[in-house]
Design an enzyme around this catalytic site. Structure first.
Site, mmCIF file in Angstrom:
data_model
loop_
_atom_site.group_PDB
_atom_site.id
_atom_site.type_symbol
_atom_site.label_atom_id
_atom_site.label_comp_id
_atom_site.label_asym_id
_atom_site.label_seq_id
_atom_site.Cartn_x
_atom_site.Cartn_y
_atom_site.Cartn_z
ATOM 1 N N ARG B 374 4.539 -16.524 25.586
ATOM 2 C CA ARG B 374 4.553 -16.642 27.045
ATOM 3 C C ARG B 374 4.087 -17.989 27.551
ATOM 4 O O ARG B 374 4.391 -18.354 28.668
ATOM 5 C CB ARG B 374 3.701 -15.531 27.664
ATOM 6 C CG ARG B 374 4.404 -14.207 27.549
ATOM 7 C CD ARG B 374 3.712 -13.087 28.279
ATOM 8 N NE ARG B 374 4.086 -11.855 27.612
ATOM 9 C CZ ARG B 374 3.294 -11.162 26.829
ATOM 10 N NH1 ARG B 374 2.056 -11.534 26.654
ATOM 11 N NH2 ARG B 374 3.732 -10.083 26.223
ATOM 12 N N VAL B 375 3.306 -18.710 26.765
ATOM 13 C CA VAL B 375 2.809 -19.984 27.288
ATOM 14 C C VAL B 375 3.191 -21.186 26.439
ATOM 15 O O VAL B 375 3.065 -22.318 26.857
ATOM 16 C CB VAL B 375 1.267 -19.966 27.447
ATOM 17 C CG1 VAL B 375 0.847 -18.950 28.483
ATOM 18 C CG2 VAL B 375 0.588 -19.701 26.126
#
Ligand SMILES: Nc1ncnc2c1ncn2[C@@H]1O[C@H](COP(=O)(O)OP(=O)(O)OP(=O)(O)O)[C@@H](O)[C@H]1O
Ligand SMILES: [Mg+2]
Lengths: 132, 510
Positions: B374-375
């Site tokens: 996600r990052v």
């Protein structure tokens, strides 16, 4: 722990509350409580007595200073220790002396679960731990 | 009198009058590594409790008239009536670079027979995680050396990426590959003399593993030269549940030291399923109420407070980071079981390994559809983005089409082309264990697929082709690889050189 155990403990605790006088544990009161319980035993009497005993033991330990010493200890020193501890805890502390030559020299005082150790044996143990 | 003599006399006097205060208690019962202790009226939650023989326990259950203490290490010599002592200290472990290259237990004591651990500092095992203000977003890559991951599920420094899959699907291998890759990057970076280079130190926490497994991992790290950048914290399957419970927190404390001192560290928790099981066992002995799957109610907090400690802190706080790769073992690929769902919800993505893929020989068995980061894409280097931007989508489409193609006999030309290409990408991403690839080599290989250099090669020969092109680059185009690494993006010049290299290589591989 079963609920029956919990109930017995709670009952012992509630009776224990009756054993205090002016913030200090009173032997007379405890004896009176014990006598009345004997006449009128609660369910699970043996378990109750055990729980009550543990509470009394703790109360007695909290007002007793066991002074262990190697070699001899003068009576004045013992009484002075008792006085100091009574001040410190804000309640009367009885002293009991017990000879323990394993300490090598110095004293070790126990009040309830507090231990004050100024013995050579303790210093040596500490030294040993710091070296290993 | 000489002042020296006075001083010595004073010291002797001090020694004699030194009184050590301690709060003590007595063991009431002891079973399964958990001691019930009366007294200890001043014990704090998580305080170290000392038993005879120097044995240490942690106070975990504070009740009105007794304290539940879990004993670390051997507890068979303890018996009812033994004295227990409050130490006034929360459990802490030695930290620092002196631990690198060492194998230690959760108390930081050596297990490798290489003598005492050199350390002058210690950190508490439980610590409050950095707050929002101290953190900054993840924007520096942490390359795993695994092509499928670095190109499609990139990880950044300070990220928490879960590795999840059934037994024997290659979870540990991915983590170890990542550790080896950090060591390789460290060697190159430190040798380059570049002052801005930031090495990554690794901590591998082995929880509840067989000693033979750990010995194998240790051997691999040693052989690859990665051990000297790595700390191993081990609580084996044969160790007490309390040790297994503690090991991840001890490792986290060691990792935090690097982060607090402005350095970057990577921590692997292998694995948190066994960690949760050890906690469950401990809780049952402590008679804590249990809930779903017999885990105690606070099992979520067990892992959230651990993983929260991984972070990237901002410039004001030294710019350090602690990246976490927790591992979870699933049963029959079930991601919805209690512990997997919990940990998925507190990480920044997951790498999901599939048994089916593993058995088909697609290794590492990364499921493209179910894996996300996600990052991490903010941390991916430009060059990888340029060559791999579309690959994840292509591969996901391929998996769908492949399932569909099993039923249909005549496929249109476009579908067939997509299938052909997908099959080649799958082959290209196959990578043997313990063989992480530098990012520049990955870029060189992926550039070839992007520019359709492999499309004319038979699927069965793709693995050989990828090996051949890498060999070609490392032996004949070293400066081009160095340029890709240092520029970290492909400009027109580099693209032209890549094209030239491929055109030169292509006829040689036929
Ligand atoms: N990329 C790979 N290529 C070839 N073999 C691999 C690869 N990855 C893992 N393996 C092999 O698969 C086996 C299992 O790998 P590994 O121990 O990493 O799995 P695991 O999921 O950690 O297993 P466990 O559940 O037992 O912890 C090992 O023998 C390993 O060498
Ligand atoms: Mg494993």
């Amino acid at each position: 722990m079963t609920t029956a155990d919990k109930k017995t403990k709670a009952y012992a605790k509630s009776l224990m509350k009756l054993c205090w006088q002016d913030g200090e544990f009173s032997d007379e009161r405890a004896l009176a409580v014990l006598q009345s319980v004997e006449k009128n035993p609660p369910p699970r009497y043996a378990a109750f007595l055990k729980a009550f005993l543990a509470l009394v033991q703790r109360a007695v330990a909290d007002r007793t200073a066991v002074v262990e010493h190697a070699g001899s200890l003068s009576d004045e020193a013992l009484q002075a220790t008792g006085k100091k501890l009574s001040q410190r805890y804000g309640r009367a502390i009885e002293v009991q002396s017990r000879q323990n030559d394993a300490l090598i020299a110095g004293v070790r005082v126990r009040v309830g679960c507090d231990v004050y150790d100024s013995s050579i044996a303790a210093s040596l143990a500490e030294l040993e731990a710091s070296l290993s | 009198m000489s002042s020296v003599i006075e001083q010595i006399e004073q010291q002797i006097a001090n020694l004699q009058s030194k009184t050590v205060y301690s709060n003590t208690g007595q063991i009431l019962t002891i079973a399964d590594g958990v001691a019930k202790v009366t007294g200890l009226s001043e014990a704090m939650y998580n305080e170290m409790i000392e038993f005879p023989g120097g044995t240490i326990g942690i106070a975990l259950n504070l009740e009105e008239d007794e304290v539940g203490v879990v004993v670390l290490g051997e507890s068979t010599h303890l018996k009812a009536g033994d004295e227990a002592k409050c130490t006034g200290k929360l459990l802490s472990v030695p930290v620092g670079k002196g631990l690198l290259g060492r194998v230690v237990n959760p108390l930081g004591q050596p297990l490798d027979g290489k003598g005492p651990v050199e350390s002058s500092e210690s950190y508490p095992v439980e610590k409050i995680a950095p707050g929002i203000i101290e953190r900054r977003s993840v924007d520096q890559p942490l390359a795993t050396g695994i092509m499928a991951i670095d190109s499609m599920i990139p990880i950044g420094r300070g990220q928490r990426e879960l590795i999840i899959g059934d037994r024997g699907t290659g979870k540990t291998t991915i983590a170890i590959d990542t550790i080896i890759n950090q060591a390789k990057i460290n060697e190159v970076g430190l040798a380059s003399g570049d002052d801005s280079f930031r090495p990554v130190y690794s901590i591998y926490v082995a929880v509840g593993q067989k000693n033979s497994n750990l010995a194998r991992t240790l051997g691999v790290l040693e052989e690859s030269g990665a051990l000297k950048y790595t700390i191993i914290v081990s609580a084996a399957a044969s160790d007490a549940a309390a040790d297994q419970y503690l090991a991840p927190y001890a490792g986290a404390a060691m990792g935090e030291w690097f982060m607090a001192n402005g350095m970057d560290a990577l921590i692997v928790y292998d694995d948190l399923s066994k960690h949760a099981a050890a906690y469950r066992q401990m809780s049952l002995v402590l008679k804590r109420p249990s809930g779903r799957e017999a885990y105690p109610g606070d099992v979520f907090y067990l892992h959230s407070r651990l993983l929260e400690r991984s972070a990237r802190v901002n410039e004001d706080n030294g710019n350090g980071s602690l990246t976490a790769l927790p591992i979870i073992e699933t049963l029959a690929g079930d991601l919805s079981a209690y512990i997997p769902t919990n940990v998925i919800s507190i990480t920044d993505g997951q790498i999901f390994l599939e048994t089916d893929l593993f058995n088909q020989g697609i290794r590492p068995a990364v499921s493209v559809g179910l894996s996300v980061s996600r990052v991490g894409s903010a941390a991916q280097i430009k060059a990888t983005k340029q060559v791999a931007g579309k690959i994840k989508l292509e591969l996901a489409q391929f998996r769908e089409l492949a399932a569909f193609a099993q039923f249909g006999s005549d496929l249109d030309a476009k579908t067939k082309a997509q299938l052909d290409r997908g099959a080649r990408i799958v082959e290209l991403f196959k990578q043997p264990a313990f063989n992480p690839l530098p990012i520049e080599e990955q870029v060189a290989v992926l550039w070839g697929i992007q520019n359709e250099y492999y499309d004319s090669i038979d699927v069965s020969r793709i693995v050989a082709a990828a090996t051949s092109i890498r060999e070609f680059f490392t032996t004949r185009k070293e400066s081009l690889l160095t340029d890709i690494r240092t520029k970290a993006k492909l400009d027109a010049d580099l693209e032209a050189e890549l094209k030239k290299a491929y055109d030169e290589w292509k006829p040689s591989f036929a």
